[in-house]
Design a protein around this motif. Structure first.
Motif, mmCIF file in Angstrom:
data_model
loop_
_atom_site.group_PDB
_atom_site.id
_atom_site.type_symbol
_atom_site.label_atom_id
_atom_site.label_comp_id
_atom_site.label_asym_id
_atom_site.label_seq_id
_atom_site.Cartn_x
_atom_site.Cartn_y
_atom_site.Cartn_z
ATOM 1 N N PHE A 41 0.796 -1.112 -0.119
ATOM 2 C CA PHE A 41 0.055 0.010 0.143
ATOM 3 C C PHE A 41 0.887 1.139 -0.027
ATOM 4 C CE2 PHE A 41 -1.641 -3.466 2.305
ATOM 5 C CZ PHE A 41 -3.293 -3.650 1.897
ATOM 6 N N GLY A 42 0.483 2.259 -0.776
ATOM 7 C CA GLY A 42 1.289 3.514 -0.805
ATOM 8 C C GLY A 42 1.244 4.489 -2.112
ATOM 9 N N ASP A 43 2.194 5.093 -2.134
ATOM 10 C CA ASP A 43 2.194 6.101 -3.415
ATOM 11 C C ASP A 43 3.205 5.935 -4.334
ATOM 12 O OD1 ASP A 43 4.849 6.770 -2.095
ATOM 13 O OD2 ASP A 43 3.826 8.196 -0.543
ATOM 14 N N SER A 44 3.859 6.964 -5.169
ATOM 15 C CA SER A 44 4.453 6.590 -6.347
ATOM 16 C C SER A 44 5.910 5.787 -5.873
ATOM 17 C CB SER A 44 4.771 7.922 -6.957
ATOM 18 O OG SER A 44 5.438 8.936 -5.886
ATOM 19 N N LEU A 45 6.243 5.931 -4.341
ATOM 20 C CA LEU A 45 7.477 5.275 -3.918
ATOM 21 C C LEU A 45 7.239 3.858 -4.248
ATOM 22 C CD1 LEU A 45 8.565 7.662 -0.972
ATOM 23 C CD2 LEU A 45 9.162 7.683 -3.541
ATOM 24 N N ALA A 46 6.041 3.369 -4.278
ATOM 25 C CA ALA A 46 5.837 2.054 -4.410
ATOM 26 C C ALA A 46 4.837 1.446 -5.454
ATOM 27 C CB ALA A 46 5.013 1.587 -2.986
ATOM 28 N N PHE A 106 7.689 -9.975 -9.277
ATOM 29 C CA PHE A 106 7.484 -8.307 -9.019
ATOM 30 C C PHE A 106 5.976 -8.482 -8.743
ATOM 31 C CE2 PHE A 106 11.357 -7.687 -11.345
ATOM 32 C CZ PHE A 106 11.964 -7.363 -10.460
ATOM 33 N N LEU A 107 5.374 -7.666 -7.738
ATOM 34 C CA LEU A 107 3.936 -7.582 -7.472
ATOM 35 C C LEU A 107 3.100 -7.041 -8.645
ATOM 36 C CD1 LEU A 107 3.860 -6.477 -3.740
ATOM 37 C CD2 LEU A 107 3.676 -8.721 -4.568
ATOM 38 N N ALA A 108 2.088 -7.782 -8.725
ATOM 39 C CA ALA A 108 1.176 -7.234 -9.915
ATOM 40 C C ALA A 108 0.441 -6.190 -9.592
ATOM 41 C CB ALA A 108 0.439 -8.449 -10.393
ATOM 42 N N PRO A 109 0.180 -5.011 -10.299
ATOM 43 C CA PRO A 109 -0.625 -3.999 -9.848
ATOM 44 C C PRO A 109 -2.019 -4.194 -9.622
ATOM 45 C CG PRO A 109 0.744 -3.280 -11.549
ATOM 46 C CD PRO A 109 0.856 -4.687 -11.416
ATOM 47 N N TYR A 110 -2.789 -3.923 -8.628
ATOM 48 C CA TYR A 110 -4.246 -4.339 -8.574
ATOM 49 C C TYR A 110 -5.042 -3.914 -9.740
ATOM 50 C CZ TYR A 110 -8.856 -4.250 -6.627
ATOM 51 O OH TYR A 110 -10.236 -4.429 -6.261
ATOM 52 N N PHE A 111 -4.538 -2.803 -10.349
ATOM 53 C CA PHE A 111 -5.332 -2.413 -11.634
ATOM 54 C C PHE A 111 -4.901 -3.011 -12.968
ATOM 55 C CE2 PHE A 111 -6.585 1.015 -8.508
ATOM 56 C CZ PHE A 111 -7.853 1.218 -8.946
ATOM 57 N N ASN A 168 1.345 -14.323 -5.561
ATOM 58 C CA ASN A 168 2.181 -13.989 -4.229
ATOM 59 C C ASN A 168 1.959 -12.774 -3.669
ATOM 60 O OD1 ASN A 168 4.386 -16.073 -4.384
ATOM 61 N ND2 ASN A 168 4.248 -15.668 -6.486
ATOM 62 N N GLY A 169 0.599 -12.107 -3.956
ATOM 63 C CA GLY A 169 0.216 -11.014 -3.560
ATOM 64 C C GLY A 169 -0.102 -9.885 -4.326
ATOM 65 N N VAL A 170 -0.291 -8.502 -3.907
ATOM 66 C CA VAL A 170 -1.052 -7.576 -4.882
ATOM 67 C C VAL A 170 -0.370 -6.171 -4.451
ATOM 68 C CG1 VAL A 170 -2.903 -6.610 -5.845
ATOM 69 C CG2 VAL A 170 -2.891 -8.812 -5.260
ATOM 70 N N ASN A 171 -0.188 -5.544 -5.378
ATOM 71 C CA ASN A 171 0.211 -3.950 -5.143
ATOM 72 C C ASN A 171 -0.786 -2.986 -5.272
ATOM 73 O OD1 ASN A 171 1.610 -1.599 -4.497
ATOM 74 N ND2 ASN A 171 3.206 -1.919 -5.936
ATOM 75 N N PHE A 172 -1.208 -2.523 -4.119
ATOM 76 C CA PHE A 172 -2.390 -1.390 -4.432
ATOM 77 C C PHE A 172 -2.062 0.120 -4.092
ATOM 78 C CE2 PHE A 172 -3.887 -5.131 -1.877
ATOM 79 C CZ PHE A 172 -5.094 -5.404 -2.633
ATOM 80 N N ALA A 173 -0.620 0.020 -4.090
ATOM 81 C CA ALA A 173 -0.116 1.399 -4.252
ATOM 82 C C ALA A 173 -0.414 2.262 -5.371
ATOM 83 C CB ALA A 173 1.437 1.609 -3.768
ATOM 84 N N PHE A 174 -0.623 3.665 -5.197
ATOM 85 C CA PHE A 174 -1.129 4.427 -6.464
ATOM 86 C C PHE A 174 -0.497 5.673 -6.230
ATOM 87 C CE2 PHE A 174 -4.109 6.438 -9.202
ATOM 88 C CZ PHE A 174 -4.625 5.505 -9.840
ATOM 89 N N HIS A 193 -9.919 -1.846 -1.464
ATOM 90 C CA HIS A 193 -9.456 -2.638 -2.601
ATOM 91 C C HIS A 193 -9.011 -4.029 -2.113
ATOM 92 C CE1 HIS A 193 -8.843 0.938 -5.202
ATOM 93 N NE2 HIS A 193 -9.896 0.607 -5.417
ATOM 94 N N TYR A 194 -8.107 -4.063 -0.916
ATOM 95 C CA TYR A 194 -7.901 -5.233 -0.239
ATOM 96 C C TYR A 194 -8.981 -6.155 0.177
ATOM 97 C CZ TYR A 194 -5.442 -7.896 3.325
ATOM 98 O OH TYR A 194 -5.025 -8.904 4.337
ATOM 99 N N ILE A 195 -9.987 -5.414 1.063
ATOM 100 C CA ILE A 195 -10.981 -6.106 1.497
ATOM 101 C C ILE A 195 -11.896 -6.571 0.342
ATOM 102 C CG2 ILE A 195 -12.960 -5.699 2.628
ATOM 103 C CD1 ILE A 195 -11.738 -3.419 4.253
ATOM 104 N N TYR A 196 -12.155 -5.961 -0.525
ATOM 105 C CA TYR A 196 -12.773 -6.323 -1.840
ATOM 106 C C TYR A 196 -12.282 -7.612 -2.637
ATOM 107 C CZ TYR A 196 -15.333 -5.873 -6.341
ATOM 108 O OH TYR A 196 -16.100 -6.330 -7.614
ATOM 109 N N LEU A 197 -10.877 -7.509 -2.842
ATOM 110 C CA LEU A 197 -10.180 -8.503 -3.244
ATOM 111 C C LEU A 197 -10.320 -10.069 -2.518
ATOM 112 C CD1 LEU A 197 -8.179 -9.811 -5.451
ATOM 113 C CD2 LEU A 197 -6.237 -8.943 -3.961
ATOM 114 N N LYS A 198 -10.146 -9.794 -1.196
ATOM 115 C CA LYS A 198 -10.280 -10.788 -0.362
ATOM 116 C C LYS A 198 -11.592 -11.536 -0.611
ATOM 117 C CE LYS A 198 -9.794 -12.486 4.416
ATOM 118 N NZ LYS A 198 -9.534 -12.202 5.755
ATOM 119 N N GLY A 199 -12.846 -10.813 -0.489
ATOM 120 C CA GLY A 199 -14.311 -11.101 -0.840
ATOM 121 C C GLY A 199 -14.335 -12.217 -2.082
ATOM 122 N N ASN A 200 -13.512 -11.408 -3.124
ATOM 123 C CA ASN A 200 -13.503 -12.058 -4.474
ATOM 124 C C ASN A 200 -12.744 -13.602 -4.438
ATOM 125 O OD1 ASN A 200 -15.174 -10.344 -5.613
ATOM 126 N ND2 ASN A 200 -13.597 -9.109 -6.468
#
Length: 425
Positions: free
Chosen positions: A46-51, A139-144, A153-159, A181-188
């Protein structure tokens, strides 16, 4: 690289009761209740342009120019390099996006290796990229990402442009919504009951939850809202700390148990801040040449965040919450650049820029912007974001438990069998 200090040095004339209080306070700040660090399986960022590893570019793409060729195979050319110059890890791409309310071109590079790494605000890998490599993960796949995302192996929500507070100026994906987005993904994933490119449902409790956000709460309020340093310290800092604390609690409520939460870099040492807020008064600068007042505001955020996370360790007993002192790592690199493999002249000036004292680009870095001869020797890429070399140093520091609380129990290298073999390739 120094470890996070665990000792409190007290003058001999301090009364014994005060000494006891000081030692107790330090003990509480370094405590983590009953939780212990176990090696995480999976990563959520989770984060900004640094991530951000591509969420901004996926959410706000510029369509490719219409093809003049009649061949269907060449009808779309989205990721064609715009320059033959190669510096370090990437080839240059121009990615156009609305950023902080203005249209700008951001310069990135795509990997020379088989795996492409566009859409990063750097000349190479970000800290989160190195973290993934250390855990032998892709490398973590962007959520979008909407084409064949691999979330195994996980997801990158940083924007990019996101803030901790619910007040991002140019994008709606501040930290609260990233957690949504994390909560929504978990439900899906639960509803999907498994599937290709999806992680096991257990990942939500076993993964490392990496939170690196807050610099835009400062940047946007200084640069766009024209707030004073005092206003930022008194109004923005407490709200940003509360937002991060709330995010940790919400994630914990949905099963997250292992966290690494960073404060922000020493903004008073960033070329963009030095160029914008520099003065002719020597008293406004510290001995390193950084802006004292702006760093004081960043230190206030670091101090309050540290206390907030310490409190959460007491109220979230099953959580292991690590606090990464991004500010101190940055300041240490400015103070001792050669220990980080950097050049003394590369601490306060940007690598990609348009000249001037701090080499900050007049317009954002694009393929035609002059670039320093050796980006590996610089901290800052474009005045606000970091070069791959510094991102590597930050990742190595945190993974070894340096400048991390609770100290010395936050050493991921000791808890896990990490792999650093790709860090210099």
């Amino acid at each position: 690289m120094a470890a996070f200090p665990s000792l409190v040095l007290v003058p001999a004339n301090v009364p014994s009761l005060l000494l006891l209080l000081l030692l107790l306070t330090n003990s509480l700040l370094n405590s983590n209740a009953a939780a212990t660090l176990t090696c995480p399986v999976g990563i959520f960022s989770f984060g900004d342009s640094l991530a951000d590893t591509g969420n901004y570019a996926a959410a706000f793409p510029d369509p490719p120019a219409p093809s003049t060729s009649s061949s269907s195979s060449s009808a779309i050319q989205v990721l064609s390099p715009q320059s033959s110059r190669v510096h370090n890890f990437f080839n240059y791409l121009d990615i156009r996006a609305a950023y902080d309310g203005a249209k700008l071109d951001m310069e990135f590079e795509s990997s020379k290796a088989a795996t492409k790494l566009p859409f990063r605000a750097s000349n190479g890998r970000l800290v989160i990229d190195f973290i993934a490599q250390a855990f032998r993960a892709p490398f973590l796949a962007p959520y979008f990402q909407n084409v064949l995302p691999d979330y195994t192996n996980g997801v990158n929500f940083a924007f990019s442009s996101s803030t901790a507070r619910n007040t991002s100026i140019s994008v709606p994906f501040y930290l609260y919504r990233q957690v949504n987005h994390y909560i929504y993904l978990k439900g899906n994933i639960y509803n999907a009951q498994g599937g290709a490119s999806l992680p096991p449902f257990s990942i939500f409790s076993t993964a490392l939850h990496w939170i690196s956000i807050g610099i835009n709460d400062f940047y946007q309020n200084y640069m766009v809202n024209n707030l004073s340093v005092s206003d930022v310290k008194n109004k923005v800092v407490p709200d940003a700390v509360h937002a991060v604390s709330e995010a940790v609690q919400r994630l914990y409520g949905f099963g997250a148990r292992t966290f690494m939460v960073m404060n922000i870099p020493a903004v008073g040492c960033l070329p963009a801040f030095l160029s914008k807020f520099g003065t002719a008064n020597p008293g406004d600068y510290d001995s390193l040449g950084c802006l004292k007042n702006h760093n004081d505001a960043a230190k206030a955020y670091a101090s309050q965040l540290r206390v907030a996370l310490s409190n959460l360790r007491l109220t979230l007993p099953q959580a292991f919450i690590m606090y990464g002192d991004y500010y101190q790592v940055h300041l240490d690199a400015v103070t001792n650049p050669t220990q980080y493999g950097l050049h003394p002249n590369g601490t306060l000036t940007a690598c990609c820029g348009g000249g001037g004292k701090y080499n900050v680009p007049v317009s954002p870095c694009i393929s035609s912007t002059p670039v320093c001869e050796d980006p590996q020797a610089y901290i800052s890429w474009d005045g606000l974001h970091f070069c791959e070399s510094f991102n590597r140093a930050v990742a190595l520091t945190f993974l070894h438990g340096d400048y991390v609380e609770p100290w010395p129990n936050s050493n991921l290298t000791a808890a896990c069998s990490l792999d650093f073999s790709k860090f210099y390739s």
